[in-house]
Design an enzyme around this catalytic site. Structure first.
Site, short mmCIF file in Angstrom:
data_model
loop_
_atom_site.label_atom_id
_atom_site.label_comp_id
_atom_site.label_asym_id
_atom_site.label_seq_id
_atom_site.Cartn_x
_atom_site.Cartn_y
_atom_site.Cartn_z
N LYS A 1 -5.71 -11.28 12.24
CA LYS A 1 -5.29 -10.11 13.06
C LYS A 1 -5.12 -10.46 14.54
CE LYS A 1 -6.97 -6.67 9.77
NZ LYS A 1 -5.77 -6.05 9.25
N ASP B 1 -17.26 -11.74 8.47
CA ASP B 1 -15.81 -11.52 8.38
C ASP B 1 -15.39 -10.73 9.63
OD1 ASP B 1 -13.25 -10.66 7.95
OD2 ASP B 1 -13.62 -9.87 5.93
N TYR C 1 -14.50 -4.29 2.56
CA TYR C 1 -13.11 -4.70 2.32
C TYR C 1 -12.91 -6.05 2.98
CZ TYR C 1 -8.12 -5.17 2.23
OH TYR C 1 -6.85 -5.67 2.02
N TYR D 1 0.82 -1.21 0.00
CA TYR D 1 0.00 0.00 0.00
C TYR D 1 0.86 1.27 0.00
CZ TYR D 1 -4.40 -2.42 0.36
OH TYR D 1 -5.50 -3.20 0.06
C1 LIG Z 1 -12.53 -7.18 7.49
C2 LIG Z 1 -11.24 -7.62 6.89
N1 LIG Z 1 -11.19 -8.79 6.21
C3 LIG Z 1 -10.06 -9.23 5.66
C4 LIG Z 1 -8.89 -8.52 5.75
C5 LIG Z 1 -7.65 -9.03 5.10
O1 LIG Z 1 -6.76 -9.47 6.04
P1 LIG Z 1 -5.21 -9.66 5.66
O2 LIG Z 1 -4.65 -8.29 5.52
O3 LIG Z 1 -4.63 -10.39 6.84
O4 LIG Z 1 -5.14 -10.45 4.42
C6 LIG Z 1 -8.89 -7.31 6.43
C7 LIG Z 1 -7.65 -6.51 6.55
O5 LIG Z 1 -7.63 -5.38 6.94
C8 LIG Z 1 -10.10 -6.84 7.01
O6 LIG Z 1 -10.16 -5.67 7.65
#
Ligand SMILES: Cc1ncc(COP(=O)(O)O)c(C=O)c1O
Length: 421
Positions: free
Chosen positions: A263, A234, A142, A15
């Protein structure tokens, strides 16, 4: 040559527009909420290093558990083999997740956790001999950067170069009192084609910490359930206490069919992903026909060191003092939000649990590419605080061990910035 210059010779950062970006700051040590650069400058990590860290940096308990595991077993193939940590972690997590979650599938990060969830849903219907291939998702969602995860994310600058290659998704607005009936009607009209609905429960992080009511999420989830549309929550970002409760889905009564985590799963120490599902989903893959297998796996699936980190993080997460800290942050955030809400430079403030977002008034529309972003970013860095604005939106999302004094310092620098910028 300095570390920063050596970095620029060989590294491509995520990014980051490498042509215009400032040289990166070499960090040599982390302790508690703080990171230290090679010159000894201290930074408060107010965004938990991309939202992953929940117990502070280099936590001695997690470090010890990782070291013990490394000396016992560093990795083993997870097809045909298993190990104590993977089993214990699944048992303990399934115990605290919504009661219908029955099986755990490990992967490496948030995007892969989402890929697995999407594949589980699409193949669930395929295995049942039903043509349900459309996916429902929120505009501005996202879900990650791999192709499936990008497909179910809103079309944006992040996806622009790939839009024509992404699979088709039915996008809906975030639910409100005004539009909920229309959204429900839209879902009903498509129901025989819809395989699943994927959503970030309560908070859309990357969209700019956009928040919506649990009441309408509940209504939407209940409607999807009624129409036979599978629900993927998610919780990669919202999981492990961010919204004030252990999981964002704890704020609603309808239980999702599938959940995604990463995370905070390891407290921010190891790359790790997890997708959980109901027995019903799992059962659709059981067959004498090998074609009904979930053909998905990664070399490092269920890595024992990552499992040890996640188990240690879970021990800390379940300690009563962690919930006390979360409750303390929630109260302090809301006091601060109330204090600055009327300031001329504040467009809106919003908070869900430990996540506080402030939208800066720029006179223009809110944008990820707001020129204010870099000004704010460097202003806070100079003050020893890592806040990484999403355009003109700044947010505080600290590790739960942050002290009152550290929070007060962050708030005071924000107030100063509101007056000066
Ligand atoms: C809601 C959500 N799902 C999926 C992801 C993707 O995770 P990663 O960066 O570990 O691939 C993120 C990353 O910020 C996220 O906020």
């Amino acid at each position: 040559m300095s570390l920063a210059n050596r970095d620029l010779q060989v590294i491509w950062h995520p990014y980051t527009q490498m042509q215009t970006a400032q040289p990166p700051i070499p960090i040599v040590r982390g302790e508690g909420t703080c990171l230290y650069d090679e010159d000894g400058k201290k930074y408060i990590d107010a965004i938990s290093s991309w939202w992953v860290n929940i117990h502070g940096h280099s936590h001695p308990y997690i470090a010890q558990k990782i070291a013990e595991q490394l000396n016992k077993l560093e990795h083993v193939i997870f097809a045909g083999f298993t190990h104590q940590g993977a089993i214990e972690l699944a048992e303990r997590l399934l115990n605290i997740l919504p009661a219908n979650q029955a099986k755990a599938f490990y992967s490496d990060n948030g995007s892969t956790a989402v890929e697995v969830a999407i594949k589980m849903c699409l193949q669930y219907w395929h295995n049942k001999g039903q043509q349900r291939t459309k996916i429902l998702a929120f505009k501005n969602a996202y879900h990650g950067d791999t192709f499936g995860a990008m497909s179910v994310s809103g079309r944006s600058a992040f996806t622009a170069a790939f839009d024509s290659l992404l699979f088709e998704v039915e996008f809906i607005d975030l639910p409100t009192a005004e539009n909920i009936e229309n959204i429900k009607a839209q879902i009903s009209s498509l129901k025989s084609e819809l395989s699943c609905f994927i959503f970030e429960p309560l908070v859309q992080g990357s969209a700019g910490m956009v928040m919506y009511d649990a009441e309408y999420l509940e209504e939407l989830m209940a409607h999807c359930r009624q129409e036979g549309v599978l629900l993927i929550a998610d919780e990669v970002f919202t999981g492990f206490g961010r919204t004030g409760k252990s999981f964002a889905c704890d704020h609603v009564s309808t239980q999702p069919d599938i959940m995604c985590f990463s995370k905070g799963l390891t407290g921010g120490t190891m790359a790790f992903g997890l997708t959980t599902c109901t027995q019903e989903i799992y059962n659709a893959f059981l067959s004498d026909d090998k074609m009904k297998t979930l053909f998905h796996g990664h070399s490092y699936t269920a890595n024992p060191v990552a499992c040890a980190a996640a188990l240690a993080s879970l021990d800390l997460f379940l300690a009563p003092s962690t919930q006390d800290n979360i409750d303390r942050i929630v109260v302090k955030h809301s006091q601060f939000a109330n204090k600055v809400a009327g300031h001329r430079s504040i467009k809106t403030t919003r908070q869900t649990g430990t996540i506080l977002a402030l939208e800066w008034e720029t006179g223009n529309n809110t944008s990820y590419f707001s020129s204010l972003r870099d000004t704010l970013y460097h202003y806070f860095l100079d003050a020893g605080i890592i806040l990484r604005p999403l355009g003109n939106i700044i947010y505080i999302l600290p590790p739960y061990c942050i002290t009152d004094a550290e929070l007060d310092y962050i708030y005071s620098v924000i107030e100063k910035a509101l007056d000066e910028i």
